[in-house]
Design a protein around this motif. Sequence first.
Motif, short mmCIF file in Angstrom:
data_model
loop_
_atom_site.label_atom_id
_atom_site.label_comp_id
_atom_site.label_asym_id
_atom_site.label_seq_id
_atom_site.Cartn_x
_atom_site.Cartn_y
_atom_site.Cartn_z
N ARG B 190 85.91 46.69 -24.58
CA ARG B 190 85.08 47.41 -25.55
C ARG B 190 83.61 47.05 -25.46
NH1 ARG B 190 88.27 51.53 -27.07
NH2 ARG B 190 90.35 50.76 -27.56
N LEU B 191 83.34 45.79 -25.12
CA LEU B 191 81.96 45.30 -25.10
C LEU B 191 81.76 44.38 -23.91
CD1 LEU B 191 79.15 44.77 -26.51
CD2 LEU B 191 80.27 42.87 -27.70
N GLY B 269 84.16 54.59 -23.99
CA GLY B 269 83.60 54.10 -25.25
C GLY B 269 83.09 52.67 -25.12
N VAL B 271 80.69 49.76 -24.30
CA VAL B 271 79.24 49.60 -24.27
C VAL B 271 78.91 48.30 -23.57
CG1 VAL B 271 77.20 49.23 -25.70
CG2 VAL B 271 78.90 50.92 -26.39
N PHE B 286 80.06 38.25 -20.29
CA PHE B 286 81.07 38.20 -21.35
C PHE B 286 81.69 39.58 -21.52
CE2 PHE B 286 82.02 39.17 -25.81
CZ PHE B 286 82.86 38.13 -26.17
N SER B 288 84.67 41.61 -24.04
CA SER B 288 85.65 41.56 -25.12
C SER B 288 86.50 42.83 -25.06
CB SER B 288 84.96 41.46 -26.49
OG SER B 288 85.93 41.29 -27.50
N ASP B 290 90.50 44.72 -26.27
CA ASP B 290 91.34 44.87 -27.46
C ASP B 290 92.11 43.60 -27.81
OD1 ASP B 290 90.55 47.43 -28.00
OD2 ASP B 290 92.29 48.39 -27.06
N GLN B 293 89.31 38.05 -24.72
CA GLN B 293 87.97 37.99 -24.17
C GLN B 293 87.99 37.22 -22.85
OE1 GLN B 293 85.44 36.29 -27.28
NE2 GLN B 293 86.81 37.15 -28.82
N GLU B 295 85.00 35.47 -19.87
CA GLU B 295 83.57 35.25 -19.70
C GLU B 295 83.29 34.22 -18.62
OE1 GLU B 295 81.69 32.93 -22.99
OE2 GLU B 295 83.69 32.99 -23.87
#
Lengths: 371, 371
Positions: B190-191, B269, B271, B286, B288, B290, B293, B295
């Motif tokens: 997601r990120l 979706g 970003v 890094f 993240s 669902d 995570q 990194e």
Amino acid sequence: MKKLSRRSFLLNTGLAVTASTAAVAVPSLLLSNADSKYTGKRLNIALCGLGRYASILADGFQDAEYCKLAGIITGTPSKAEAWKKQYDIPDKNIYNYQNFDNIKNNKDIDLVYIVLPNSMHKEYTIRAAKAGKHIICEKPMALNAADCEEMIEACKNAGVQLAIGYRLHYEPYNLEMKRLGQEKVFGQVRLIEASLGYRTFDPNEWRLKKAMSGGGPLMNVGIYCLQSSRYVSGEEPLSVTAQFGPVTDKQLFAEVEASIMWQLNFPSGLVSNCTSTYNCNVDRFFASADDGQFELSPGISYGPFKGRTSNGELHFPDINQQAAQMDGISKLLLENKPLPSHITGEEGLKDMKVIDAIYKAAATGEKIMIV
Amino acid sequence: MKKLSRRSFLLNTGLAVTASTAAVAVPSLLLSNADSKYTGKRLNIALCGLGRYASILADGFQDAEYCKLAGIITGTPSKAEAWKKQYDIPDKNIYNYQNFDNIKNNKDIDLVYIVLPNSMHKEYTIRAAKAGKHIICEKPMALNAADCEEMIEACKNAGVQLAIGYRLHYEPYNLEMKRLGQEKVFGQVRLIEASLGYRTFDPNEWRLKKAMSGGGPLMNVGIYCLQSSRYVSGEEPLSVTAQFGPVTDKQLFAEVEASIMWQLNFPSGLVSNCTSTYNCNVDRFFASADDGQFELSPGISYGPFKGRTSNGELHFPDINQQAAQMDGISKLLLENKPLPSHITGEEGLKDMKVIDAIYKAAATGEKIMIV
């Protein structure tokens, strides 16, 4: 790492030594009474709003010694009954939203801690002030800067003190980040990256209703990224750019942003690039200065935290942030001293002005000057 | 952690076991020949441009076994003399920029590795292609997407292969990030946050001259943040917003940006919020997703790296990235096989299109669609 009660932390010599040898201003409250427990008058606090965070605060009272949970204000009779039994709260200290103003006649309540949805912060802060009670209001202080100004004015007129629930000002790892930044231990800070987020699932949660929350993750958790950017730099941002992330779930994010990123420009040339999100878990703070770096990960949530600098790992006690915050505020109020400016309503107003600018920047795509 | 030569890594059972038990595609080259060293023909490589990174590549040849440093192209006679002695390079394999095209008659050079300032990448790639040599061109591929297209066309017409110097495609920690993201080991990403930067001091450095570099830290190091965002997601960005940081030193940053931040929006979706800077040291990736995570920090520079996921710390061998990259490319060329698409000129072109869009977004303040 298990979360320690303050008492067990104080009994744990190893941790206490770690804290005292490290160059950090661990809240004096946490270290000053290793030999003697405070036995004087406690500040009597009433929690206003009995949601999820009120339960966390109630847990915090177990570790506090300068204050106690003395009363509750709730609109739900069944909650009143349950809390009354669990925390041994006398009937005369239990209010609902209709009879709340009668609290002005109750000498057994010194402070009202407002833990209501954001949209109710203004009304209940003003009503508590008119009742002559000190106030802790949860962050974000209100829905916008104009509301913050009304709240500050009401408390000033009533002669009561107003604190905002910035728990991290009492947390050792974050205090160390603040010291490293403001004292320029690694020189001038050039870049800050701070991100905080978690996944949300319940479409009925008030935090997803704009009328109640005022906004999404920025209002709820992003405010801590903004706070840390300001207190680590010791500067106020001049301008901001911001971007909403995509609407990743139309049902959940019909009213508030799913995620948002923003970039703060400070007078020294420092830039802070931040993210807050309801899409995924993230909890990290990083600063790079001329001569070194310092960071926490995790470091903005309730802990336990991990931190390191260019010189190695950081080791501080894992405290109960809520207890430390309520004790810190209560001790000053018991001594009739003014609260430090970095936790007052004026501080909440500063954050809200920046948040207003961040939302405007994201909505317009323009760089917004912060005035 | 000391940087290991590949041979010492292979002899180090502990590390080899760590690598083989972890679920990562460590380059097969690095693990396949523990018992037998390759003794066949080596690819003969000429380095074109003898600056700082050429010295790092020369060091990489010491750990390589599918290629060797066979020739040099330089405009500085004193450098030619020094390199000739240090690396035992025959006179017939030493060229300057005037007689470079004669390399087409030199059967002892198979590939030209272009390590010149960015503005010269196009000309020397096209000249090397016309001389019938395979090419590795350092990143960024060129000054803009249009130049990349010319270079690809020239190599196609000449029947030579063109690789871009994306060393991280041969680095175990980064390969693991790619696997975790693309295989959705922790679910949908997601990120992403990726940042790379260092402090620059010399105002005469070519990297600070726009005509030679095409841009500042984005062209030089930010491209790796873009790369990792793309290869971890396995997606191509749809649009981008970007912001220049302030001009922190008027002499140093008269022509190129001191720092830049950008936000990539991907079809899923996802970003990605990235930073690159010449103001301070930063080196972190890094992601993240669902369900977890992952990194690296440090994780984008030359190493050694540190990595972790929600499941714990990662442990991979610390390799010589330059040796691994040159060996990986050389082995395929020796076998007359096509290079994988993620390191070819087409990949360099994709990055350059995004970089063009990032600069346009930062200059206009607008969200730019990537086409």
